[in-house]
Enzyme design. Structure first.
Site, PDB file in Angstrom:
ATOM      1  N   MET A  38      26.710  47.907  39.045  1.00  0.00           N
ATOM      2  CA  MET A  38      27.526  47.320  38.459  1.00  0.00           C
ATOM      3  C   MET A  38      27.537  46.586  37.607  1.00  0.00           C
ATOM      4  SD  MET A  38      31.030  47.160  40.638  1.00  0.00           S
ATOM      5  CE  MET A  38      30.937  45.816  41.487  1.00  0.00           C
ATOM      6  N   GLY A  39      25.923  46.553  37.203  1.00  0.00           N
ATOM      7  CA  GLY A  39      25.207  46.132  35.674  1.00  0.00           C
ATOM      8  C   GLY A  39      25.021  44.135  36.160  1.00  0.00           C
TER       9      GLY A  39
ATOM     10  N   HIS B   2      19.237  41.950  37.087  1.00  0.00           N
ATOM     11  CA  HIS B   2      18.709  41.086  37.679  1.00  0.00           C
ATOM     12  C   HIS B   2      17.594  41.395  37.882  1.00  0.00           C
ATOM     13  CE1 HIS B   2      19.626  41.716  41.961  1.00  0.00           C
ATOM     14  NE2 HIS B   2      20.625  41.009  40.987  1.00  0.00           N
TER      15      HIS B   2
ATOM     16  N   HIS C 290      17.178  44.200  40.401  1.00  0.00           N
ATOM     17  CA  HIS C 290      17.979  45.195  40.211  1.00  0.00           C
ATOM     18  C   HIS C 290      16.409  46.720  39.670  1.00  0.00           C
ATOM     19  CE1 HIS C 290      22.092  44.249  39.524  1.00  0.00           C
ATOM     20  NE2 HIS C 290      22.079  45.025  40.342  1.00  0.00           N
TER      21      HIS C 290
ATOM     22  N   LEU D 111      18.314  37.847  46.164  1.00  0.00           N
ATOM     23  CA  LEU D 111      18.482  37.907  44.119  1.00  0.00           C
ATOM     24  C   LEU D 111      20.230  38.480  44.308  1.00  0.00           C
ATOM     25  CD1 LEU D 111      14.939  38.867  42.814  1.00  0.00           C
ATOM     26  CD2 LEU D 111      16.322  37.146  43.083  1.00  0.00           C
ATOM     27  N   SER D 112      21.442  38.389  43.736  1.00  0.00           N
ATOM     28  CA  SER D 112      21.838  39.209  43.503  1.00  0.00           C
ATOM     29  C   SER D 112      23.047  38.472  41.950  1.00  0.00           C
ATOM     30  CB  SER D 112      23.710  38.028  44.872  1.00  0.00           C
ATOM     31  OG  SER D 112      24.709  38.710  44.331  1.00  0.00           O
TER      32      SER D 112
ATOM     33  N   ARG E 240      25.866  37.714  41.601  1.00  0.00           N
ATOM     34  CA  ARG E 240      27.108  36.694  42.337  1.00  0.00           C
ATOM     35  C   ARG E 240      26.025  34.985  42.086  1.00  0.00           C
ATOM     36  NH1 ARG E 240      29.837  41.296  45.276  1.00  0.00           N
ATOM     37  NH2 ARG E 240      31.466  41.200  43.642  1.00  0.00           N
TER      38      ARG E 240
HETATM   39  O1  PAF Z   1      25.887  47.543  44.646  1.00  0.00           O
HETATM   40  C1  PAF Z   1      27.170  47.976  43.885  1.00  0.00           C
HETATM   41  O2  PAF Z   1      26.499  47.282  42.820  1.00  0.00           O
HETATM   42  C2  PAF Z   1      28.559  48.769  44.130  1.00  0.00           C
HETATM   43  O3  PAF Z   1      28.736  48.649  44.621  1.00  0.00           O
HETATM   44  C3  PAF Z   1      27.282  50.322  43.579  1.00  0.00           C
HETATM   45  C4  PAF Z   1      26.675  50.932  44.889  1.00  0.00           C
HETATM   46  C5  PAF Z   1      27.005  50.594  41.855  1.00  0.00           C
HETATM   47  C6  PAF Z   1      28.710  51.211  43.422  1.00  0.00           C
HETATM   48  O4  PAF Z   1      29.706  50.637  42.447  1.00  0.00           O
END
Ligand code: PAF
Length: 280
Positions: free
Chosen positions: A26-27, A30, A33, A182-183, A185
């Site tokens: 979802m962008g 960090h 990812h 890491l998140s 949020r």
């Molecule tokens: O984990 C996430 O960022 C979201 O739940 C996902 C898997 C991209 C679905 O929107």
């Protein structure tokens, strides 16, 4: 690195390449990812990252509106980390032309427990968008973080039960030096909350050590954790649970693969974390 916004263009590109590994996000990217992307690069010749804030998985009063949209910064971070072939950032109007009467993927009852019990419809929203993205990207492999352990289980179940031709690769949770998972949020936490946040991981490790040492009273361990979190200012402690790591059902005597999962709030920020425990 291409940034593609339309389904048609993504499909055209897909026809021109061989194996693809996919990282849905979802962008607001960090280091966690980046670890998923690194794993994706190992898995296939080409990599696609999607960036889409999926309205369907947010409940009322959740942070859909304030969720950071940072496409330029995300693209820059991916570039300095070695790049991907495509960033797919679809338009909501194209992905959900019928948001009112959208066909959806309804996961089984396990998705109504743990986070699902506190976020009704969340995993239906996740499963729906992920299946749409799988249909569009047609990747061979998709990488998901173990940080969202229940999400990973729901997606793996969906792929198995609906015979989706894609392999799911689980990736270990990235952590800050003090243990905080890491998140995206974490960015909502103020300085004092950020200093307190690693306590979730501390308790996960404490419970894991106790179980490895022979403790089987999982409720007692959970009660101790909840009591300490409350004293330290955590609230809405949604769950502290020890579950079977595969089925996510409550851990039964004799289960060897366990996972301990926690969700709780610091201020207005809901944090989740988990740790796997392998016995025997
Ligand atoms: O984990 C996430 O960022 C979201 O739940 C996902 C898997 C991209 C679905 O929107």
């Amino acid at each position: 690195m291409k940034i593609i916004h339309t389904i048609a263009e993504l499909r055209e590109w897909r026809k021109t390449v061989g194996t693809v590994a996919f990282v849905p996000t979802m962008g607001n990217l960090h280091a966690g990812h980046m670890a998923l992307i690194q794993e994706a690069r190992r898995q296939a010749a080409h990599t696609v990252v999607s960036i889409f804030v999926n309205r369907l998985q947010f409940g009322q009063g959740e942070d859909f509106e304030r969720y950071p949209r940072t496409l330029e910064a995300d693209a820059a971070l991916i570039t300095v980390n070695g790049g991907v072939d495509v960033i797919f950032a679809p338009d909501e109007k194209e992905l959900y032309p019928n948001v009112i009467q959208q066909y959806q993927v309804n996961p089984p009852a396990i998705a109504d427990e743990l986070c699902g019990a506190f976020r009704p419809g969340h995993f239906r929203g996740v499963a729906t968008v992920v299946s749409k993205l799988f249909n569009i990207v047609e990747a061979d492999v998709a990488c998901f973080g173990k940080k969202d352990y229940q999400q990973l289980a729901v997606i793996q179940g969906m792929v198995n039960d609906l015979n989706m031709p894609i392999r799911i690769v689980p990736v270990d949770t990235g952590r800050a030096e003090d243990g905080l998972a890491l998140s995206s949020r974490n960015g909502y936490l103020n300085e004092a909350q950020r200093a307190e946040a690693p306590r979730l991981y501390y308790h996960l490790c404490r419970m894991k050590r106790a179980i490895e040492a022979g403790e089987r009273d999982y409720s007692k361990l959970a009660i101790e954790t909840v009591a300490d979190l409350r004293v330290r200012g955590w609230h809405e402690i949604d769950y502290v649970e020890t579950r079977n790591a595969i089925s996510l059902k409550p851990a039964a005597a004799g289960d060897k693969q366990l996972v301990i999962l926690i969700a709780a709030r610091l201020g207005t920020t809901r944090l989740i974390d988990n740790i796997e425990v392998q016995l025997g």
